[in-house]
Motif scaffolding. Structure first.
Motif, mmCIF file in Angstrom:
data_model
loop_
_atom_site.group_PDB
_atom_site.id
_atom_site.type_symbol
_atom_site.label_atom_id
_atom_site.label_comp_id
_atom_site.label_asym_id
_atom_site.label_seq_id
_atom_site.Cartn_x
_atom_site.Cartn_y
_atom_site.Cartn_z
ATOM 1 N N SER A 31 0.868 -1.175 0.000
ATOM 2 C CA SER A 31 0.000 0.000 0.000
ATOM 3 C C SER A 31 0.903 1.224 0.000
ATOM 4 C CB SER A 31 -0.829 0.047 1.289
ATOM 5 O OG SER A 31 -2.184 -0.150 1.025
ATOM 6 N N THR A 32 0.496 2.264 -0.701
ATOM 7 C CA THR A 32 1.313 3.486 -0.671
ATOM 8 C C THR A 32 0.793 4.421 0.408
ATOM 9 O OG1 THR A 32 -0.099 4.638 -2.232
ATOM 10 C CG2 THR A 32 1.744 3.367 -3.151
ATOM 11 N N LEU A 33 1.608 5.411 0.740
ATOM 12 C CA LEU A 33 1.187 6.473 1.659
ATOM 13 C C LEU A 33 0.253 7.429 0.904
ATOM 14 C CD1 LEU A 33 4.708 7.058 3.237
ATOM 15 C CD2 LEU A 33 2.878 5.536 4.026
ATOM 16 N N LYS A 34 -0.373 8.337 1.654
ATOM 17 C CA LYS A 34 -1.368 9.222 1.011
ATOM 18 C C LYS A 34 -0.918 10.692 1.069
ATOM 19 C CE LYS A 34 -3.421 5.333 1.251
ATOM 20 N NZ LYS A 34 -3.050 4.391 0.192
ATOM 21 N N PRO A 35 -1.017 11.390 -0.043
ATOM 22 C CA PRO A 35 -0.666 12.812 -0.017
ATOM 23 C C PRO A 35 -1.777 13.639 0.636
ATOM 24 C CG PRO A 35 -1.423 12.193 -2.206
ATOM 25 C CD PRO A 35 -1.439 10.937 -1.377
ATOM 26 N N ILE A 36 -1.414 14.798 1.119
ATOM 27 C CA ILE A 36 -2.354 15.670 1.816
ATOM 28 C C ILE A 36 -3.550 16.013 0.919
ATOM 29 C CG2 ILE A 36 -1.131 17.837 1.223
ATOM 30 C CD1 ILE A 36 -2.736 17.012 4.606
ATOM 31 N N GLN A 37 -3.303 16.088 -0.396
ATOM 32 C CA GLN A 37 -4.396 16.425 -1.330
ATOM 33 C C GLN A 37 -5.515 15.383 -1.263
ATOM 34 O OE1 GLN A 37 -1.160 16.565 -1.885
ATOM 35 N NE2 GLN A 37 -0.626 18.341 -3.146
ATOM 36 N N VAL A 38 -5.142 14.111 -1.136
ATOM 37 C CA VAL A 38 -6.150 13.042 -1.060
ATOM 38 C C VAL A 38 -6.861 13.093 0.294
ATOM 39 C CG1 VAL A 38 -6.445 10.518 -0.954
ATOM 40 C CG2 VAL A 38 -5.009 11.546 -2.739
ATOM 41 N N ILE A 39 -6.064 13.304 1.344
ATOM 42 C CA ILE A 39 -6.640 13.364 2.696
ATOM 43 C C ILE A 39 -7.632 14.531 2.786
ATOM 44 C CG2 ILE A 39 -6.063 13.728 5.141
ATOM 45 C CD1 ILE A 39 -3.240 12.463 4.397
ATOM 46 N N GLU A 40 -7.231 15.670 2.232
ATOM 47 C CA GLU A 40 -8.102 16.860 2.275
ATOM 48 C C GLU A 40 -9.367 16.665 1.441
ATOM 49 O OE1 GLU A 40 -8.019 19.451 4.106
ATOM 50 O OE2 GLU A 40 -6.049 19.198 5.026
ATOM 51 N N ALA A 41 -9.233 15.974 0.321
ATOM 52 C CA ALA A 41 -10.397 15.764 -0.555
ATOM 53 C C ALA A 41 -11.451 14.926 0.163
ATOM 54 C CB ALA A 41 -9.967 15.077 -1.841
ATOM 55 N N ILE A 42 -10.994 13.925 0.901
ATOM 56 C CA ILE A 42 -11.941 13.066 1.634
ATOM 57 C C ILE A 42 -12.590 13.892 2.749
ATOM 58 C CG2 ILE A 42 -12.152 11.007 3.090
ATOM 59 C CD1 ILE A 42 -9.732 9.891 1.461
ATOM 60 N N LYS A 43 -11.765 14.675 3.427
ATOM 61 C CA LYS A 43 -12.293 15.513 4.511
ATOM 62 C C LYS A 43 -13.310 16.513 3.949
ATOM 63 C CE LYS A 43 -10.706 18.788 7.933
ATOM 64 N NZ LYS A 43 -9.566 19.646 8.248
ATOM 65 N N ASN A 44 -12.957 17.124 2.834
ATOM 66 C CA ASN A 44 -13.855 18.107 2.217
ATOM 67 C C ASN A 44 -15.193 17.473 1.849
ATOM 68 O OD1 ASN A 44 -14.737 20.505 0.765
ATOM 69 N ND2 ASN A 44 -14.261 19.349 -1.098
ATOM 70 N N PHE A 45 -15.139 16.242 1.361
ATOM 71 C CA PHE A 45 -16.383 15.550 1.005
ATOM 72 C C PHE A 45 -17.257 15.365 2.248
ATOM 73 C CE2 PHE A 45 -18.661 11.422 0.508
ATOM 74 C CZ PHE A 45 -19.619 11.880 -0.386
ATOM 75 N N TYR A 46 -16.645 14.900 3.330
ATOM 76 C CA TYR A 46 -17.421 14.673 4.559
ATOM 77 C C TYR A 46 -17.913 15.983 5.171
ATOM 78 C CZ TYR A 46 -16.707 9.663 5.053
ATOM 79 O OH TYR A 46 -16.763 8.298 4.876
ATOM 80 N N VAL A 47 -17.068 17.021 5.128
ATOM 81 C CA VAL A 47 -17.414 18.276 5.801
ATOM 82 C C VAL A 47 -18.457 19.067 5.006
ATOM 83 C CG1 VAL A 47 -16.487 20.529 6.521
ATOM 84 C CG2 VAL A 47 -15.217 18.436 7.029
ATOM 85 N N ASN A 48 -18.338 19.017 3.662
ATOM 86 C CA ASN A 48 -19.173 19.929 2.862
ATOM 87 C C ASN A 48 -20.211 19.297 1.958
ATOM 88 O OD1 ASN A 48 -17.901 22.441 3.707
ATOM 89 N ND2 ASN A 48 -16.096 21.674 2.598
ATOM 90 N N HIS A 49 -20.019 18.027 1.563
ATOM 91 C CA HIS A 49 -20.899 17.495 0.505
ATOM 92 C C HIS A 49 -21.543 16.160 0.817
ATOM 93 C CE1 HIS A 49 -19.094 20.559 -2.072
ATOM 94 N NE2 HIS A 49 -17.911 20.147 -1.649
ATOM 95 N N TYR A 50 -21.310 15.596 2.002
ATOM 96 C CA TYR A 50 -21.685 14.199 2.211
ATOM 97 C C TYR A 50 -23.181 13.901 2.066
ATOM 98 C CZ TYR A 50 -22.083 9.484 3.635
ATOM 99 O OH TYR A 50 -22.363 8.147 3.603
ATOM 100 N N ALA A 51 -23.490 12.933 1.254
ATOM 101 C CA ALA A 51 -24.841 12.345 1.174
ATOM 102 C C ALA A 51 -24.704 11.075 0.337
ATOM 103 C CB ALA A 51 -25.819 13.295 0.502
ATOM 104 N N ASN A 52 -25.765 10.272 0.319
ATOM 105 C CA ASN A 52 -25.723 9.090 -0.538
ATOM 106 C C ASN A 52 -25.857 9.534 -1.996
ATOM 107 O OD1 ASN A 52 -25.794 6.415 -1.462
ATOM 108 N ND2 ASN A 52 -26.921 5.770 0.356
ATOM 109 N N VAL A 53 -25.418 8.644 -2.915
ATOM 110 C CA VAL A 53 -25.453 9.023 -4.337
ATOM 111 C C VAL A 53 -26.651 8.398 -5.032
ATOM 112 C CG1 VAL A 53 -22.975 9.416 -4.594
ATOM 113 C CG2 VAL A 53 -23.880 7.086 -4.860
ATOM 114 N N HIS A 54 -27.061 9.045 -6.106
ATOM 115 C CA HIS A 54 -28.106 8.509 -6.993
ATOM 116 C C HIS A 54 -29.423 8.241 -6.282
ATOM 117 C CE1 HIS A 54 -24.488 6.786 -9.374
ATOM 118 N NE2 HIS A 54 -24.681 8.053 -9.639
#
Ligand code: PMP
Length: 442
Positions: A31-54
């Motif tokens: 497994s590779t390590l994760k860059p801050i950009q990926v970590i922030e993107a997941i956080k941003n999804f949970y903080v600002n956009h989270y809902a089920n899809v479709h």
């Protein structure tokens, strides 16, 4: 060019100290390590956009769906697919390969048919087909591996014939690093009309991938091995095959309509993505793919060749034949994976001792037991002449240490690794008396 020192700034975990030493992470094939950009993107999804899809007309569900769909587009671009709907999100390579084996295999393989695998296969590529073969009374055949770590292409004509329905193989070996000759295998498989299923877990993260050129029918890979989150993975399939294919897992989100005695499936990829998907993993994976595309996959490949060349040179110069190295010596034929053994020092002990120096490597059989048995990969020197019948005996005696590189690794880290391994070899007699705690074979 890839500047590893700049890249490292994006990986916060590289600041971790392990046993009061700076972390050197050489376990990237796992497994590779994760860059801050990926970590922030997941956080941003949970903080600002989270809902089920479709599932909803409300704003958050629309935003989440849009982000999730866009992730399909990004991954299609990453491997040069013709269209976003050739991208099926799965949990990992294992799930992708099982999907093909069950969806295609159960409906297209019959008694007496043959399935061709390789001795180099990861269990995730080998076992789904063996399972299907058992259910359908089909026969498994293997392409062997030569002592220097290549597939034995001389066997292709003999192994692949009119009875062959499937040829499944890894594009790159997770143990030897060998990059296989896809063209040669595809050409032979096409002559007999067999389905070609490629395991891209160790190739897609490390080199440019163009599915239009590869010529295979299916390709699976894992997001967590290319900077993406755990639980993200892709099965790419030829569009006409995905259209025809029956879904593997069924349930919500896969259907257009259901009556009490009929089902109408949605088009791909939805008919394969049953239930609430791993939305944030797909979104994170798309950011990881963008990150890699910005660096350029040719640069990733070049960087790894440089590291692996340096590593092999340093290992040979420093340790000579104290170390047994497995795999091709030509670094243009392999990825940044270096599997080895210290003669007569158990591979788990070597890995534990390296951890003491803050160096993370993997040890064991790396989910490729048949390969270890075939090449007699063992710390014992001379290597075992035969493979014991007793399972625990096999697990104890066969295995290797695996160091594997990625974009943030440097030659300085390799120098530190060589210095640490020198000390371990100096202490070999004392270390030999240490009990091997866990026989973790993985
Ligand atoms: N195939 C290969 C060649 C691999 O290296 C791996 C991971 N070790 C897999 C398949 C399985 O990947 P995952 O565990 O992400 O399903």
């Amino acid at each position: 060019m890839l500047n590893a020192d700049e890249v490292r700034k994006d990986f916060p975990i590289l600041n971790r100290m392990i046993h009061e030493r700076k972390l050197v992470y050489f376990d990237n094939a796992a497994s590779t390590l994760k860059p801050i950009q990926v970590i922030e993107a997941i956080k941003n999804f949970y903080v600002n956009h989270y809902a089920n899809v479709h599932r909803g007309f409300h704003t958050l569900s629309q935003e989440a769906s849009q982000m999730y769909e866009q992730a399909h587009e990004t991954l299609a671009k990453f491997i040069n697919a013709y269209s976003w709907d050739e991208i099926v999100f799965v949990n990992n390579t294992t799930e992708g390969l099982n999907l093909v084996a069950y969806s295609w295999g159960l409906h297209n393989i019959n008694e007496g048919d043959e399935i061709v695998l390789t001795v180099m296969d990861h269990h995730s590529s080998m076992l789904p087909w063996r399972h299907i073969a058992k259910i359908k009374k089909a026969r498994i055949k293997y392409i062997n591996v030569t002592n220097d770590g290549y597939l034995n292409y001389d066997q292709l004509d003999e192994v692949i014939n009119e009875k062959t329905k499937v040829v499944a193989f890894p594009i790159a070996s997770n143990v030897l690093g060998t990059i296989n000759d896809v063209r040669k295998i595809v050409k032979k498989a096409r002559e007999v009309g067999a389905l070609v299923v490629a395991d891209g877990a160790q190739s897609v993260p490390h080199m440019p991938t163009d599915v239009r050129e590869l010529g295979v029918d299916f390709l699976a890979f894992s997001g967590h091995k290319m900077l993406g989150p755990t639980g993200s993975g892709v099965l790419w399939g030829r569009r006409d095959l995905l259209q025809e294919l029956k879904p593997f897992k069924v349930g919500g989100d896969t259907i257009k309509d259901v009556t009490l005695d009929d089902v109408i499936w949605l088009n791909p990829p939805w008919k394969f993505e049953a239930g609430t998907p791993n939305i944030e993993a797909a979104i994170g994976l798309a950011v990881a793919a963008e990150y890699l595309m910005k660096i350029g996959m040719e640069n990733v490949r070049r960087h790894e060749i440089e590291l692996v060349e340096y590593m092999l040179k340093m290992m040979l110069e420093t340790f000579g034949d104290e170390i047994i190295y497995y795999g091709p010596k030509n670094t243009h034929h392999k990825t940044g994976v270096v599997a080895f053994n210290v003669k007569n020092l158990h591979f788990h002990i070597v890995a534990q001792a390296l951890d003491y120096f803050g160096i993370a490597v993997r040890s064991g059989m790396h989910c490729a037991h048949p390969l270890h048995y075939a090449l007699r990969i063992s710390h014992e020197y001379p290597p075992p002449q035969s493979v014991p019948d007793e399972v625990d005996e096999r697990l104890k005696r066969f295995g290797s240490v695996r160091a594997s590189f990625y974009i943030y690794n440097t030659k300085e880290e390799i120098d530190y690794f060589i210095g640490s391994l020198s000390m371990i070899i100096l202490l070999r007699e004392q270390l030999k008396t240490k009990p091997v705690e866990a026989v973790c074979t993985g």
